[in-house]
Design an enzyme around this catalytic site. Structure first.
Site, short mmCIF file in Angstrom:
data_model
loop_
_atom_site.label_atom_id
_atom_site.label_comp_id
_atom_site.label_asym_id
_atom_site.label_seq_id
_atom_site.Cartn_x
_atom_site.Cartn_y
_atom_site.Cartn_z
N GLU A 167 64.16 0.20 31.13
CA GLU A 167 64.73 0.21 32.48
C GLU A 167 64.79 -1.17 33.12
O GLU A 167 64.06 -1.46 34.09
CB GLU A 167 63.98 1.21 33.37
CG GLU A 167 64.04 2.64 32.81
CD GLU A 167 63.37 3.69 33.69
OE1 GLU A 167 62.76 3.31 34.70
OE2 GLU A 167 63.47 4.87 33.37
N GLU A 352 65.29 9.55 28.62
CA GLU A 352 64.39 10.17 29.60
C GLU A 352 65.20 11.10 30.47
O GLU A 352 66.27 10.74 30.96
CB GLU A 352 63.73 9.14 30.53
CG GLU A 352 62.64 8.34 29.91
CD GLU A 352 61.94 7.42 30.93
OE1 GLU A 352 62.00 7.71 32.14
OE2 GLU A 352 61.37 6.43 30.49
O1 IFM Z 1 57.54 7.57 35.10
C1 IFM Z 1 58.76 6.92 35.08
C2 IFM Z 1 58.90 6.09 33.81
O2 IFM Z 1 57.88 5.16 33.69
C3 IFM Z 1 60.21 5.37 33.78
N1 IFM Z 1 61.32 6.23 34.07
C4 IFM Z 1 61.20 7.11 35.20
C5 IFM Z 1 59.91 7.88 35.14
C6 IFM Z 1 59.80 8.84 36.35
O3 IFM Z 1 59.85 8.13 37.54
#
Ligand code: IFM
Length: 435
Positions: A167, A352
Site C-alpha cells: 500500500e 486484501e
Molecule cells: O490492517 C490493514 C492492513 O495493514 C493494510 N490494509 C488495510 C487493513 C485494514 O485497515
C-alpha cells in the site's frame, strides 16, 4: 456462501493475509525498534497508546497459526517480513534469529500445501532509518535494495510470489500528508518525496529479485473508488484529484511511467530533482497487480483549503466498524477499470478484502465477503483477468492507529489469553475452499 471453486476461473487462488507487526509480537526475537513503536508511544496517535510489542504473539504460536491456515483450505498465505526483525538497524547487521523465524514460516506453509506470498515491507520502518528521514531520504531505494537482497537470498527459492511494498498510498500520503500513520507528518514536501521514493524503492527491489532469478513478482496497492458528491464541476474536479492521488499516481507510475497532472499540480515543486528519470526503474515489468480494496468515498470540493482542496462526504448505507461504506460494486468497477486502462492481460489478485466487525458469530462478515466475491465474478465476466482473492485477515490483530479494537479476523483472538477461536466466517470459507 454458496460458491464452489468451479464458480471461479481455472487456477483461481483463494487465500488469507496478515502482516508482521500486526501479529508477530515485535518485542520478541531480537527485532530492532521501529517508527511505529515511537509513534504509538506519542500521546494522541494511537488508541490507548497500543503498539505491536505482543500483538497476537504469532512469533511463539507459529505452528498453531499455520494449522489454522491449513484448516481453512487456503491456497495462498500472504504475509510480510519485518525489516526491523531481519535488520534491526535497517542496514548492515542481520539478525539470524529473525531470518530463521521466516525460514520456518515458509517451510511450515509448504509442508501444509500452502503457497507463501511475501510482502517485504508492511510499514514497520526500522527506527534507525526513520531517524535519517525515512521515506523522505533519497537513500531509501538503496537501503531497501540491501534489505530485499538479504531476504530474497534466504527465502526466494521457496516463495510463490513477492511484492516489495504494501500500500504505497499509505506509506506516502496517509503517513506524510494526513499524518495518521507513522511517522505522523503533515508536510507536502515530505509527502512528495515519500510518494516518489516508495515507488522507486519498489522498482529497485523488483530489479534485485529479478537479478536473483526470482519470478512471480508484483505490486500491492490499496485503491478506493471515488464518487463525486454532486454533478457540480468543482465536485467532479475534486473527485478527479482524489482519484489521481489515491489510485492513478501509483497505477500511472507503475504501468505508464507517468504521474497524473492533478497530482503534479500540487506535488511537482516538491518532488526530488530528476524524478522524471526514475520511471525506467519504477516501471520494471511485473507479473501481477495486487489490489487491496475495502470501500468507496464520496468526494466534494473544499473551498477553504489549498490543493488538493477536497473533502470526504459522510458515507451512506451500511458501514463496517471502521466506518467504511459497504459498496461491493466499487470493487467490480475498479477491477474492470484497472485492467482496461492500465494492466491489460496481467493477472490481478485481490490481495486484501474484508471487514472490521466485532460481532460473533459474524454473519455480517460472511455477507460482506459473499457480496465482494460476487463483485469479483462480475469483473471476471467483464473480462478482467482476476486470478485470486485473499481475505484480510486470518485473525484479529493490531489495526495500527486504531489499536486492537477493530476486528478483521476470520479467527477471533482474545487479547488477554491469546486464545484463537475460528469464527463462523472461517467455517463458511473452509466449507468450500476445502471442497
Ligand atoms: O490492517 C490493514 C492492513 O495493514 C493494510 N490494509 C488495510 C487493513 C485494514 O485497515
Amino acid at each position: 456462501m454458496n460458491f464452489t471453486r468451479a464458480d471461479f476461473p481455472d487456477g483461481f487462488r483463494f487465500g488469507v493475509a496478515t502482516s508482521a507487526y500486526q501479529i508477530e509480537g515485535h518485542q520478541f526475537g531480537g527485532a530492532g525498534p521501529t517508527h511505529w513503536d515511537s509513534f504509538a508511544a506519542t500521546p494522541g496517535n494511537v488508541v490507548r497508546f497500543e503498539d505491536g510489542a505482543r500483538a497476537c504473539d504469532h512469533y511463539h504460536r507459529l505452528d498453531e497459526d499455520l494449522d489454522l491456515i491449513q484448516g481453512l483450505g487456503a491456497d495462498v498465505y500472504r504475509f510480510s517480513t519485518s525489516w526491523a526483525r531481519v535488520m534491526p538497524e535497517g542496514t548492515g547487521a542481520v539478525n539470524g534469529e529473525g531470518l530463521d523465524f521466516y525460514d520456518r514460516l515458509v517451510d511450515g506453509l509448504l509442508e501444509r500445501g500452502v503457497s507463501p506470498a511475501l510482502t517485504l515491507y508492511h510499514w514497520e520502518l526500522p527506527q534507525a532509518l526513520a531517524d535519517r528521514g525515512g521515506w523522505r531520504n533519497a537513500d531509501m531505494p538503496h537501503w531497501f535494495a540491501e534489505y530485499t537482497e538479504v531476504v530474497a537470498r534466504r527465502l526466494g527459492d521457496r516463495l510463490w510470489s513477492l511484492a516489495p511494498i504494501n500500500e504505497p498510498w499509505c506509506v506516502g500520503w496517509l503517513s506524510h500528508f494526513d499524518g495518521h500513520h507513522a511517522p505522523g507528518l503533515r508536510d507536502i514536501r515530505a509527502t512528495a518525496r515519500a510518494m516518489h521514493h516508495v515507488l522507486l524503492s519498489h522498482g529497485r527491489a523488483i530489479q534485485v529479485c529479478k537479478g536473483l532469478g526470482m519470478q512471480n513478482l508484483g505490486a500491492v496497492c490499496n485503491f478506493e473508488w471515488a464518487t463525486a458528491a454532486s454533478d457540480a464541476p468543482e465536485d467532479m474536479a475534486a473527485t478527479a484529484r482524489y482519484d489521481a492521488i489515491y489510485n492513478r499516481f501509483f497505477l500511472g507510475g507503475l504501468f505508464k511511467g507517468e504521474y497524473p497532472a492533478e497530482v503534479l499540480e500540487g506535488l511537482a515543486p516538491y518532488l526530488p530533482a530528476g524524478w522524471q528519470d526514475d520511471f525506467a526503474t519504477i516501471q520494471s515489468p511485473l507479473d501481477w497487480l495486487g489490489v487491496n480494496f475495502y470501500t468507496r468515498k464520496r468526494i466534494a470540493h473544499r473551498a477553504d483549503a489549498p490543493w488538493p482542496a477536497y473533502q470526504e462526504r459522510p458515507p451512506q448505507g451500511p458501514l463496517t466498524d471502521m466506518g467504511w461504506e459497504i459498496y461491493p460494486d466499487a470493487l467490480h468497477q475498479f477491477l474492470t477499470r484497472a485492467a482496461r486502462e492500465y494492466t491489460g492481460d496481467l493477472p490481478i489478485y485481490v490481495t486484501e478484502n474484508g471487514m472490521a466487525s466485532a460481532t460473533t458469530p459474524d454473519p455480517d462478515r460472511i455477507a460482506y465477503l459473499d457480496e465482494h466475491l460476487r463483485a469479483v465474478q462480475a469483473a471476471v465476466a467483464d473480462g478482467a483477468p482476476v486470478a485470486g482473492y485473499f481475505v484480510w485477515s486470518l485473525m484479529d490483530n493490531y489495526e495500527w492507529a486504531l489499536g486492537y479494537e477493530k476486528r478483521f479476523g476470520l479467527v477471533h483472538v482474545d487479547f488477554e489469553t491469546l486464545a484463537r477461536t475460528p469464527k463462523a466466517s472461517y467455517h463458511a470459507l473452509a466449507d468450500w475452499w476445502r471442497s
